[in-house]
Structures are given as structure tokens and as C-alpha cells.
Write a protein that holds these residues in place. Structure first.
Motif, PDB file in Angstrom:
ATOM      1  N   ALA A  78       4.978  20.194  -2.441  1.00 48.24           N
ATOM      2  CA  ALA A  78       5.651  20.730  -1.255  1.00 48.24           C
ATOM      3  C   ALA A  78       6.229  19.588  -0.415  1.00 48.24           C
ATOM      4  O   ALA A  78       7.363  19.664   0.075  1.00 48.24           O
ATOM      5  N   TRP A  79       5.436  18.526  -0.283  1.00 42.30           N
ATOM      6  CA  TRP A  79       5.903  17.362   0.496  1.00 42.30           C
ATOM      7  C   TRP A  79       7.093  16.687  -0.189  1.00 42.30           C
ATOM      8  O   TRP A  79       8.094  16.347   0.458  1.00 42.30           O
ATOM      9  N   MET A  80       6.993  16.509  -1.490  1.00 42.92           N
ATOM     10  CA  MET A  80       8.069  15.836  -2.221  1.00 42.92           C
ATOM     11  C   MET A  80       9.350  16.671  -2.231  1.00 42.92           C
ATOM     12  O   MET A  80      10.431  16.155  -1.994  1.00 42.92           O
ATOM     13  N   GLU A  94       0.825  -1.209   0.000  1.00 40.87           N
ATOM     14  CA  GLU A  94       0.000   0.000   0.000  1.00 40.87           C
ATOM     15  C   GLU A  94       0.858   1.257   0.000  1.00 40.87           C
ATOM     16  O   GLU A  94       0.423   2.335  -0.422  1.00 40.87           O
ATOM     17  N   THR A  95       2.102   1.110   0.470  1.00 38.23           N
ATOM     18  CA  THR A  95       3.009   2.249   0.620  1.00 38.23           C
ATOM     19  C   THR A  95       3.313   2.946  -0.710  1.00 38.23           C
ATOM     20  O   THR A  95       3.614   4.140  -0.735  1.00 38.23           O
ATOM     21  N   PHE A  96       3.230   2.206  -1.817  1.00 37.49           N
ATOM     22  CA  PHE A  96       3.458   2.816  -3.131  1.00 37.49           C
ATOM     23  C   PHE A  96       2.591   4.061  -3.341  1.00 37.49           C
ATOM     24  O   PHE A  96       3.001   5.013  -3.991  1.00 37.49           O
ATOM     25  N   ALA A  97       1.386   4.013  -2.801  1.00 34.80           N
ATOM     26  CA  ALA A  97       0.408   5.056  -3.100  1.00 34.80           C
ATOM     27  C   ALA A  97       0.840   6.458  -2.655  1.00 34.80           C
ATOM     28  O   ALA A  97       0.402   7.459  -3.227  1.00 34.80           O
ATOM     29  N   PHE A  98       1.721   6.551  -1.653  1.00 35.08           N
ATOM     30  CA  PHE A  98       2.177   7.886  -1.226  1.00 35.08           C
ATOM     31  C   PHE A  98       2.883   8.631  -2.354  1.00 35.08           C
ATOM     32  O   PHE A  98       2.928   9.856  -2.362  1.00 35.08           O
ATOM     33  N   ASP A  99       3.439   7.889  -3.278  1.00 37.66           N
ATOM     34  CA  ASP A  99       4.142   8.508  -4.397  1.00 37.66           C
ATOM     35  C   ASP A  99       3.173   8.897  -5.522  1.00 37.66           C
ATOM     36  O   ASP A  99       3.599   9.373  -6.564  1.00 37.66           O
ATOM     37  N   CYS A 100       1.883   8.724  -5.265  1.00 43.03           N
ATOM     38  CA  CYS A 100       0.873   9.084  -6.278  1.00 43.03           C
ATOM     39  C   CYS A 100      -0.294   9.780  -5.582  1.00 43.03           C
ATOM     40  O   CYS A 100      -0.357  11.005  -5.557  1.00 43.03           O
ATOM     41  N   ALA A 101      -1.184   9.023  -4.972  1.00 38.66           N
ATOM     42  CA  ALA A 101      -2.300   9.610  -4.220  1.00 38.66           C
ATOM     43  C   ALA A 101      -2.889   8.556  -3.303  1.00 38.66           C
ATOM     44  O   ALA A 101      -3.003   7.393  -3.691  1.00 38.66           O
ATOM     45  N   ILE A 102      -3.261   8.956  -2.099  1.00 36.95           N
ATOM     46  CA  ILE A 102      -4.105   8.117  -1.258  1.00 36.95           C
ATOM     47  C   ILE A 102      -5.427   8.857  -1.103  1.00 36.95           C
ATOM     48  O   ILE A 102      -5.475  10.086  -1.241  1.00 36.95           O
ATOM     49  N   PRO A 103      -6.528   8.125  -0.855  1.00 39.43           N
ATOM     50  CA  PRO A 103      -7.802   8.813  -0.649  1.00 39.43           C
ATOM     51  C   PRO A 103      -7.675   9.889   0.444  1.00 39.43           C
ATOM     52  O   PRO A 103      -7.041   9.641   1.472  1.00 39.43           O
ATOM     53  N   PHE A 104      -8.241  11.040   0.200  1.00 38.15           N
ATOM     54  CA  PHE A 104      -8.167  12.168   1.131  1.00 38.15           C
ATOM     55  C   PHE A 104      -6.713  12.515   1.461  1.00 38.15           C
ATOM     56  O   PHE A 104      -6.357  12.725   2.619  1.00 38.15           O
ATOM     57  N   GLY A 105      -5.896  12.530   0.446  1.00 35.53           N
ATOM     58  CA  GLY A 105      -4.482  12.867   0.626  1.00 35.53           C
ATOM     59  C   GLY A 105      -4.218  14.339   0.351  1.00 35.53           C
ATOM     60  O   GLY A 105      -4.963  15.209   0.815  1.00 35.53           O
ATOM     61  N   LEU A 106      -3.178  14.618  -0.416  1.00 35.60           N
ATOM     62  CA  LEU A 106      -2.755  15.993  -0.684  1.00 35.60           C
ATOM     63  C   LEU A 106      -3.214  16.439  -2.067  1.00 35.60           C
ATOM     64  O   LEU A 106      -3.358  15.610  -2.968  1.00 35.60           O
ATOM     65  N   LYS A 162      12.607  11.934   0.002  1.00 33.80           N
ATOM     66  CA  LYS A 162      13.533  11.142   0.829  1.00 33.80           C
ATOM     67  C   LYS A 162      12.867   9.822   1.269  1.00 33.80           C
ATOM     68  O   LYS A 162      13.436   8.739   1.115  1.00 33.80           O
ATOM     69  N   LEU A 163      11.660   9.933   1.801  1.00 30.32           N
ATOM     70  CA  LEU A 163      10.992   8.737   2.330  1.00 30.32           C
ATOM     71  C   LEU A 163      10.579   7.766   1.229  1.00 30.32           C
ATOM     72  O   LEU A 163      10.708   6.554   1.385  1.00 30.32           O
ATOM     73  N   THR A 164      10.068   8.282   0.119  1.00 35.27           N
ATOM     74  CA  THR A 164       9.655   7.369  -0.949  1.00 35.27           C
ATOM     75  C   THR A 164      10.892   6.715  -1.584  1.00 35.27           C
ATOM     76  O   THR A 164      10.851   5.536  -1.933  1.00 35.27           O
ATOM     77  N   ARG A 165      11.992   7.439  -1.675  1.00 36.93           N
ATOM     78  CA  ARG A 165      13.214   6.829  -2.236  1.00 36.93           C
ATOM     79  C   ARG A 165      13.738   5.697  -1.353  1.00 36.93           C
ATOM     80  O   ARG A 165      14.198   4.676  -1.849  1.00 36.93           O
TER      81      ARG A 165
END
Lengths: 360, 360
Positions: free
Chosen positions: A124-126, A105-117, A133-136
Motif C-alpha cells: 500500500a505504501w509503495m 540505513e535508508t535502503f532498508a525502507f525498500d525492504c524492511a525495518i524492525p517493527f515496520g510494515l 516515489k520516495l525510494t526512487r
């Protein structure tokens, strides 16, 4: 596209490159890479992002570093691009990370999670938060170095044959919707379906499915979905700002000179900006055309949004309990999201709200 | 900064470069340029944007193309950078185009006009609409080639010693506010004042002025304005997404190889994205600190917004009658703005509104 024509046209060099072990390239060395896209050539917003990127790499290297771009299915299937990069079948890929939600499920942070950013907040986060840093760190498990390469902005929630007036209308609804959004909607009674772009129209026409979401007006118009479903809902709460990614095989990346590494990074960033600009500039006239064709716009009912929000928060808590990789990134991401929404509600929101209520 | 130290440190080469006629550089040639910024070194969001840009140019050219960055006042005054580029005293500058509103109101399209575009919309206009094409046509009159290099997002409306509850509280208000915003506010009774960043605090403390706006929480906190005025208003309707610009002297630009031209363009684009990300990522904690220090946040009263909107539309019509350069760009810009607001009110706005109303 004619597959034989493609092989004849693009290149022995690209194909041979795959079999060659990466070497440390002297600065200015000639390099040919292949990029496998998860998207069809017909979408010049999505597939076009990889073309902008490749053209810029070529330009910045005076033609010495070239990357051939291949649509979904040409070299590997749409969802096979992660494996292809991981195993170095290709040097790089352009994709939407949440396609690999089933692996982790962690892959999704590099794209979108429901009710994300939203898009700005994701940038700004990236770029100035801990996102890159975290996704890398996470992608190192897959031999991948990731770069943001495009964003769709907040997507539309989809095409429905019948109106949804409340939660009860979601029960049993056969809805073509991507992994993570489907997971949340399932808990509200929806029966999520996974279909590639090319099969959506027919399935909706035949009634095999009741609803389908793709992206937004510009791309959806191309798929012609308005011809078979007239109710167009917003927003896709599961894609408030879906980021696309460039995946580069770590060994291939490490083999590059510092100059070529910088070229890769900067060209990706350039394409990143262009993709969002294309969507924003081209969506309005597509929306107008859809409305002229009898499309009815509806906001998703608040009880649906509220229930989905509640379910998603519970699901994130559950994931944090069982997936340490998710937990680590979600802790940072959710703090960042809270702060972003604290700030955006003032100047940004009040300016936008005012402008959108004017006769312009 | 110690001026002698600066001269000793950065460079004879940079200083000599000024006197040298531009030549056609062979690809990979060694080039040294100087950039004059309109901003002080202390603001790592604004001045930092030019540093990110220069570092990227250096990296992409393997150290062969270097640009030294100089804060406002080091080589030329903050508002002297346009003349300096036009006359080729320096090869390039980093500035906010609306500073030159007094020369021609048309400059402001390359930055912000009151009730203009937000950051995403400005990007869409510049990169996929006609913005870059039209502004470049305009800048050709000044020997300038322009590149977007940063955006502040929607700015805060400023610091007021006393509350503004309605239009009547604007009468006679001595307000430090930039050119175009001041022009509009003047018609509502405000007495606009022009002061450089370094003089704002003292003037507000002494009561020489009643109010001052600068940018947003992150930068405003550095200036310490909250210590002398507690009422913090939003939004700055005159800066819904203020874009910063890189100005390059046309002759210097034309002297570059295609590769170096691409490096310049791409590095500017890279810095453009980073500046907005910095603002978005860093504003929230600054806002929290301000509130912890007793700052009171207020939305500008709707009658003030409405009156300012009306006045600005009248002013734009008047400008279109008397300034053909303004007229040409405004026609395109205002159509684009109408379409953007048509589209943004659906998915983007409903997603943002929902997220901002949640406990996160």
C-alpha cells in the motif's frame, strides 16, 4: 553450478552487452540484459522471483527483450549487486535492499525495518502511498531505478539451540542475523553474526554460533537448520514483510522505449505477486514437516519484543537526527504505519483471529 | 453520466467490434475491446481497477490493443455482465463473482465465501495453489476465462441503526447484504435484502431497511451511510478477502496472439495489486473521518460469529452433497484454508498483533 558451463551456456551476447553503451531502442528492438541476483539458484522462491520476471519480460516482448538471470557469485558476489548496477557492470539486479544498510540505513525502507510494515501495508505504501516515489528519489543517488519484486511476508525469528525465556538469555548469544535486526538485537546483548546462507548450517552445528535466522519454514527446511537447533522462534520483528527489489541501472532504463519500460514495470509487478503467493502456499507443509521432525515453536517473549521495540524507536529518532535521507522517508513511513495499524486492527485482524481459532 | 455523450465519446469502433467475429490477430494487430463493469464510475477503487487494467493493456501494446471501460448500466446492467461475456455481447467484464451465486454457488470461490480466505491466502490459492486452475475449469461452462483483478481485503460488516448485542437482535433485521452472506445470516433470523449501491442510502434513511453493508470505510464514506446509521460493525465474516474478477470470453481470448494473451494476464495482475493497495492506503483516513462524524465501531459479538460459522459449515456440507462442481472445488479450498490458518497464526499474526497494540 559449474562456472565454465554457465559461461558457455548463457551467453556471449549477455557478456558483450555489458561493454556496449546503451542506445535508444526503437520499439520492438532486440535487447539482451543480464540480471545479477543476491540469491542462490537453490531457493526457487527468491531466485525464482527473478526467473518469473525474466520469463514474463520475454513473453511480453515476443522474445525480443531477454534478461539472463545469474545466481549470487556467478557474475558478482551476493552483496556486490548494488555496485554492479550502479557502475553498469550489469543492467539489473534482484536483491534485498537492507543488505546495503551499511552504506545508508535508508535502503532498508525498500525492504524492511524492525517493527515496520507487513506485506500488504508495504504494498500500500509503495503503490498508493509515497513509498515508490520516495525510494526512487533516494536511489537516484546510486543510478538505480527500483521496482518491488517479491515479499517474504513476516519471517520467522530464527533457530536457537537453547530456549530464550527472557531478556537475560540474549546476553552474549551469537546470532546469525541480518544488518538492521542485528543492530537492534545488539543493544539487548546479542552478538550479531553475518554469514551467507551456505555457511549457516555448519556454524550452528559446530557451535560457532548459538542461533541463526534465515526466512521461514519453506526456505529454512531446505537449509536443514532444524537438524542442529530445535527451537524455532517467531516472529522476526525485524522483518514483518521483507520486500525484494529489482534494481535497474538508470541509464539502461532511460534507453528503453516506453513499451519496454512498461514491460519491465509490469513484469516486476507480476513476479512480485507470485513470490508472496509461493511463500504463503508453500510454508504450511514445510512447517508441518518441521514439527514432525521434533521442532518446537516458541513465541518470542513479550519482554524481548517490548525492549526491542523501545530500542528501535530510540534508534530511529537518533537516525533522523543524523541522516537527512532517513529522516525524510521515516517521517512519511511512520505516519503511514500508524494509520495502517489503526485500520488493520478492525476487520482484517478480527477476521484472521477468528479463523485461526477455528477447527477447520 | 449522459448516455448520448458516452456513445459519442467512446466509440463507434467499440460498438462495431461487438458485431465482428473474432479473428486470429497477427502479433501487434490493432484490437478494440469493450469491458462491462458491474460497478459505478464513482468508485475509483472498484471501477478504477478496470481503468488501471485497460490503461496497462494499452501501454504494453504501444496503443494497439485498447479496451474501453463501461460502468454498470452503460452497456448492460451490473449483474448482466456474465451473460454479456458468455454470449460475446462484450469481450470482457469486471465483476465480483459471488454476484452469480444464484446460478451456481461455485462462482463464489472466485470471490469470497463466508469464513473463507483473506486476501493474501486467496492470492496464494489462486496463483500457487489450485485456485486458478479449478475456477478456470468451472468457468469453461460459461465460455469465460477468468483472471483475478483486485481484492477489497476483509470488509466491514455493515451499518446498523440499532446495536446488535447478541443473536436475539438479529431476528427480523432487514439487512441489505449480498447473496452468500445473506444466505447464512438468514438462518440466524435476518431478512436479507438485495439492493444496488445507489438505493442503499435512501432505504436506510426511510427505515425500509434496518441495516446495510457495502465494503469498507473508503467506499462507505462516499455512500454517506454514516449519516443514517451510526453503528459500524466488523468484520464481514462473509467477505474476509473479496476478490474481483476479469471475465474474458473464451473465443475472444483464443483469438489473441500469445503476446496479447500475456499482456492481458499481466495487466490484470498489475491492476489486481493496485486495487488492494488503494483500499489499504485509503481506508485509514476514511475511517478517521467516519469516527470524527460520530460513528461507533463495534465488533460483531462472538456468539453471532460462532453461530454463523456453524451454520456456514453445515451449509457447505449440504452443498457438497448436492452440487458436484461445488464439492470438487470446496475439497481443495478447505484443505488449503486449514493449512493457511495453521501457518498464518505464527509469524504473521504475532507480528500484526504486536504492532497493533503499540502507540505508533
Amino acid at each position: 553450478m559449474d562456472r565454465r558451463k554457465f559461461i558457455a551456456g548463457t551467453g556471449l551476447a549477455g557478456i558483450l552487452a555489458t561493454g556496449t553503451a546503451p542506445v535508444v531502442h526503437a520499439q520492438g528492438a532486440t535487447i539482451r540484459w543480464r540480471l545479477a541476483s543476491s540469491f542462490p539458484k537453490s531457493l526457487e522462491t527468491l531466485f525464482g522471483g527473478s526467473e518469473i520476471f525474466a520469463a514474463k519480460v520475454k513473453e511480453l516482448s515476443s522474445g525480443k527483450f531477454t534478461i539472463s538471470t545469474h545466481a549470487a557469485g556467478e557474475l558478482v558476489p551476493a552483496f556486490g549487486v548494488l555496485d554492479a548496477v550502479q557502475q553498469e557492470t550489469v543492467e539489473c539486479a534482484h536483491t534485498a535492499a537492507y543488505y546495503f544498510f551499511g552504506k545508508d540505513e535508508t535502503f532498508a525502507f525498500d525492504c524492511a525495518i524492525p517493527f515496520g510494515l507487513n506485506c500488504r501495508q508495504q504494498n500500500a505504501w509503495m503503490f498508493d502511498g509515497n513509498g515508490l516515489k520516495l525510494t526512487r528519489e533516494f536511489y537516484a543517488n546510486y543510478n538505480v531505478v527500483n521496482f518491488p519484486l517479491g515479499n517474504s511476508g513476516a519471517q520467522m525469528g530464527g533457530w536457537l539451540r537453547k530456549e530464550v525465556k527472557g531478556l537475560e538469555d540474549l546476553k552474549g548469544l551469537k546470532f546469525r542475523v541480518g544488518g538492521f535486526g542485528g543492530k537492534i538485537l545488539e543493544q539487548l546483548g546479542v552478538v550479531p553474526q553475518n554469514l551467507p546462507a551456505g555457511e549457516i548450517y555448519q556454524s550452528l552445528e559446530k557451535g560457532t554460533i548459538d542461533a541463526a535466522e534465515w526466512i521461514g519454514p519453506y526456505d529454512d527446511l531446505k537449509l536443514g537448520l532444524y537438524k542442529v537447533a530445535k527451537n524455532y522462534y517467531y516472529p522476526a520483528f525485524w522483518e514483518g514483510g521483507a520486500q525484494l527489489s529489482l534494481y535497474v541501472n538508470s541509464k539502461a532504463y532511460q534507453s528503453l522505449s516506453n513499451e519496454y519500460k512498461a514491460i519491465l514495470d509490469t513484469a516486476a509487478n507480476y513476479a512480485h505477486t507470485q513470490v508472496m503467493a509461493r511463500y504463503d502456499a508453500r510454508n504450511p507443509s514445510a512447517l508441518r514437516e518441521l514439527v514432525a521432525n521434533g521442532v518446537r515453536l516458541h513465541r518470542l517473549p513479550k519482554p524481548v519484543m517490548d525492549a526491542a521495540f523501545k530500542v528501535s524507536q530510540e534508534y530511529y529518532a537518533e537516525l533522523s537526527n543524523k541522516n537527512p535521507r532517513w529522516k525524510k522517508i521515516y517521517a512519511d513511513f511512520s505516519n503511514f504505519r500508524r494509520d495502517q495499524n489503526l485500520w488493520f486492527r478492525f476487520s482484517e485482524m478480527s477476521f484472521d483471529n477468528f479463523m485461526q481459532s477455528q477447527k477447520l
